[in-house]
Write a protein that holds these residues in place. Structure first.
Motif, PDB file in Angstrom:
ATOM      1  N   ILE A 258       0.831  -1.205   0.000  1.00 51.36           N
ATOM      2  CA  ILE A 258       0.000   0.000   0.000  1.00 51.36           C
ATOM      3  C   ILE A 258       0.869   1.260   0.000  1.00 51.36           C
ATOM      4  N   LEU A 259       2.172   1.109  -0.247  1.00 47.44           N
ATOM      5  CA  LEU A 259       3.116   2.228  -0.321  1.00 47.44           C
ATOM      6  C   LEU A 259       3.065   3.103   0.932  1.00 47.44           C
TER       7      LEU A 259
ATOM      8  N   TYR B 255       5.670   3.251   2.934  1.00 45.10           N
ATOM      9  CA  TYR B 255       7.059   3.702   3.063  1.00 45.10           C
ATOM     10  C   TYR B 255       7.730   3.261   4.370  1.00 45.10           C
ATOM     11  N   ARG B 256       7.056   2.491   5.202  1.00 43.35           N
ATOM     12  CA  ARG B 256       7.662   2.101   6.481  1.00 43.35           C
ATOM     13  C   ARG B 256       8.963   1.337   6.287  1.00 43.35           C
ATOM     14  N   CYS B 257       8.976   0.399   5.340  1.00 38.31           N
ATOM     15  CA  CYS B 257      10.177  -0.426   5.151  1.00 38.31           C
ATOM     16  C   CYS B 257      11.338   0.412   4.643  1.00 38.31           C
ATOM     17  N   VAL B 258      11.041   1.440   3.840  1.00 36.20           N
ATOM     18  CA  VAL B 258      12.089   2.311   3.316  1.00 36.20           C
ATOM     19  C   VAL B 258      12.703   3.132   4.452  1.00 36.20           C
ATOM     20  N   TYR B 259      11.853   3.704   5.299  1.00 39.42           N
ATOM     21  CA  TYR B 259      12.355   4.475   6.434  1.00 39.42           C
ATOM     22  C   TYR B 259      13.143   3.581   7.400  1.00 39.42           C
ATOM     23  N   THR B 260      12.665   2.359   7.608  1.00 36.23           N
ATOM     24  CA  THR B 260      13.363   1.440   8.513  1.00 36.23           C
ATOM     25  C   THR B 260      14.762   1.138   8.001  1.00 36.23           C
TER      26      THR B 260
ATOM     27  N   GLU C   1       6.358   1.445  -7.104  1.00 39.60           N
ATOM     28  CA  GLU C   1       6.498   0.146  -6.447  1.00 39.60           C
ATOM     29  C   GLU C   1       7.750   0.107  -5.590  1.00 39.60           C
ATOM     30  N   ILE C   2       7.738  -0.789  -4.604  1.00 36.51           N
ATOM     31  CA  ILE C   2       8.920  -1.045  -3.779  1.00 36.51           C
ATOM     32  C   ILE C   2       9.815  -2.013  -4.543  1.00 36.51           C
ATOM     33  N   GLY C   3      11.087  -1.694  -4.639  1.00 31.06           N
ATOM     34  CA  GLY C   3      12.014  -2.577  -5.347  1.00 31.06           C
ATOM     35  C   GLY C   3      13.451  -2.247  -5.012  1.00 31.06           C
ATOM     36  N   THR C   4      14.364  -3.073  -5.513  1.00 31.10           N
ATOM     37  CA  THR C   4      15.789  -2.835  -5.304  1.00 31.10           C
ATOM     38  C   THR C   4      16.406  -2.418  -6.633  1.00 31.10           C
ATOM     39  N   TYR C   5      17.427  -1.586  -6.562  1.00 36.92           N
ATOM     40  CA  TYR C   5      18.035  -1.138  -7.814  1.00 36.92           C
ATOM     41  C   TYR C   5      18.943  -2.214  -8.382  1.00 36.92           C
TER      42      TYR C   5
ATOM     43  N   GLY D 251      13.870   0.923  -2.330  1.00 37.70           N
ATOM     44  CA  GLY D 251      13.108   2.155  -2.175  1.00 37.70           C
ATOM     45  C   GLY D 251      11.903   2.132  -3.097  1.00 37.70           C
ATOM     46  N   VAL D 252      11.270   3.283  -3.279  1.00 36.89           N
ATOM     47  CA  VAL D 252      10.100   3.391  -4.140  1.00 36.89           C
ATOM     48  C   VAL D 252      10.554   3.778  -5.540  1.00 36.89           C
ATOM     49  N   LEU D 253      10.263   2.924  -6.504  1.00 41.02           N
ATOM     50  CA  LEU D 253      10.620   3.168  -7.896  1.00 41.02           C
ATOM     51  C   LEU D 253       9.365   3.523  -8.680  1.00 41.02           C
ATOM     52  N   GLY D 254       9.507   4.395  -9.676  1.00 40.56           N
ATOM     53  CA  GLY D 254       8.367   4.769 -10.498  1.00 40.56           C
ATOM     54  C   GLY D 254       7.506   5.832  -9.855  1.00 40.56           C
ATOM     55  N   ARG D 255       6.462   6.243 -10.574  1.00 44.19           N
ATOM     56  CA  ARG D 255       5.584   7.300 -10.088  1.00 44.19           C
ATOM     57  C   ARG D 255       4.121   6.926 -10.292  1.00 44.19           C
ATOM     58  N   GLY D 256       3.260   7.592  -9.530  1.00 39.12           N
ATOM     59  CA  GLY D 256       1.816   7.394  -9.694  1.00 39.12           C
ATOM     60  C   GLY D 256       1.408   5.955  -9.473  1.00 39.12           C
TER      61      GLY D 256
END
Length: 333
Positions: free
Chosen positions: A159-160, A162-167, A187-191, A178-183
Motif C-alpha cells: 500500500i506504499l 514507506y515504512r520499510c524504506v524508512y526502517t 512500487e517497492i524494489g531494489t536497484y 526504495g520506491v521506484l516509479g511514479r503514480g
C-alpha cells in the motif's frame, strides 16, 4: 503544555505533540487508525490518510474549524483545540473511502497470505470498510522480484506506506531498496536487482502493515492463530535480544521483535536473532506474550493471571506452598 478535547475527552499534552499521539494518551477505541505512521521512524506519516480527523476548533485563540480533514499523525496540537474522530459522521464516511482506495488494487488472497490474522489492513477494513466494492477494472499487478533468501516481496499487496524504506534508511548502513516509479506505477524494489542483505534487514518484515514483506523461513508453515507467542531474550552483542518466539508444539516456527499495543516495534532485533536462533535452548523464556483479546491469535493463547499478595493470602495453605515453590511468571505487589 496544551489542552485539547478529543471526542469529548480532555487531555493535556506537551507542545508539539501530534493529534494522533494525544489520542493515544487517552487510549481506547477513539484512537485513529494508522497504516503508515510509525513512532520510532522519523518522517513517517501523512501518506495513507487513514488517520484523518476533523478539527472543530483550531485553538483557544482562533476557534474557527479547519476547512478540511487533517492527518492526525502529522498535525501538531494547539491549546484549546477540539478534535472529532469517532463522533464525526464526515470522518467515518471518509474513512470508508480510504479503505476502498487501499483495497482497489490489493489482492483478495488472505487465505494464503502469511500476514493473515495479524494484518493491519484486515483490521482496518473490518472496522471501517464495507462488504461490497464498486471497482470493476483489472487490478494492478507487478513482476515478481527476488530481494534475497530471507525476505519475500509481494508488491501486489503493498500500500506504499514507506515504512520499510524508512526502517532500512534509519537503522541500516546500506539501503538498497526504495520506491521506484511514479503514480500508479510506483512500487517497492531494489536497484539493479540487488538483494537486501544486512544485519537488521529483517525489521522491514515487522513494520510492514500488510503481507507485502514476509519471512521466507516462515512462509506457508502455519497459520498464525495456531501458534503460541512467547516472550524470550538472549545475550546478543548486536541488538536488545528481546523477542517473541512463535511456537507450534515444541518447535519455534519464527522469531519477531516485540510490538506495543499499536503494533510498533520499540527495540529492533538483528537477523541472527530473527532467522538463525530457532531452538528453545538459544533463549531464556519469560512467559506468554500479551495478545489483545480482539485478535484471532488469542483463540489458542493463554496468559497466566497476575496474582497480587492479597489474592495469594486468600488461597488455601497448600496452594500457597505450591506457589512459593513454583511461582507463576507474573506476580504483582
Amino acid at each position: 503544555m496544551a489542552k485539547i478535547t478529543f471526542d469529548g475527552v480532555e487531555v493535556e499534552v506537551p507542545d508539539g505533540t501530534t493529534i494522533l499521539n494525544a489520542a493515544r494518551q487517552i487510549g481506547g477505541s477513539i484512537v485513529p487508525p494508522a497504516m503508515c505512521y510509525y513512532t520510532p521512524l522519523k518522517g513517517s506519516g501523512g501518506k495513507c490518510r487513514a488517520c484523518l480527523v476533523r478539527v472543530a476548533a483550531g485553538s483557544a485563540k482562533d476557534p474557527r474549524p479547519m476547512p478540511k480533514l487533517v492527518a492526525s499523525c502529522v498535525t501538531p496540537v494547539q491549546d484549546g483545540m477540539v478534535v472529532e474522530n469517532t463522533t464525526s459522521e464526515q470522518v467515518l464516511n471518509v474513512r470508508k473511502g480510504i479503505v476502498e482506495m487501499l483495497l482497489i488494487n490489493h489482492p483478495l488472497d488472505c487465505p494464503v497470505c502469511d500476514q493473515a490474522g495479524e494484518c493491519d489492513l484486515q483490521n482496518f477494513a473490518f472496522e471501517h470498510g464495507v462488504s461490497t466494492t464498486r471497482y470493476q477494472e483489472e487490478r494492478r499487478t507487478f513482476e515478481k522480484i527476488d530481494i534475497g533468501p530471507l525476505i519475500q516481496l509481494h508488491m501486489t499487496r503493498c500500500i506504499l506506506c514507506y515504512r520499510c524504506v524508512y526502517t532500512a534508511n534509519q537503522i541500516t548502513d546500506n539501503r538498497v531498496h526504495g520506491v521506484l516509479g511514479r503514480g500508479d506505477a510506483a512500487e517497492i524494489g531494489t536497484y539493479i536487482e540487488n538483494i537486501i542483505d544486512n544485519d537488521f534487514s529483517g525489521n522491514v518484515i515487522d513494520v510492514c502493515p500488510v503481507g507485502a514483506l514476509t519471512d521466507k523461513t516462515f512462509r506457508f508453515k502455519q497459520r498464525v492463530w495456531f501458534t503460541k507467542p512467547v516472550n524470550a531474550h538472549r545475550d546478543c552483542p548486536k541488538c536488545s535480544g528481546n523477542v517473541v518466539l512463535w511456537y507450534k508444539g515444541n518447535d519455534v516456527l519464527r522469531t519477531t521483535a516485540r510490538k506495543d499495543q499499536y503494533g510498533e516495534v520499540k527495540e529492533w532485533i538483528c537477523n541472527e536473532c530473527r532467522f538463525e536462533k530457532k531452538e528453545t535452548s538459544d533463549w531464556t523464556i519469560e512467559g506468554p506474550a500479551h495478545i489483545d483479546r480482539s485478535s484471532v491469535i488469542s483463540a489458542n493463547h493463554y496468559e497466566l493471571p497476575v496474582l497480587n499478595q492479597s489474592v495469594i493470602a486468600d488461597l488455601p495453605e497448600s496452594t500457597q506452598r505450591d506457589l512459593a515453590q513454583n511461582p507463576p511468571l507474573k506476580l504483582g505487589n
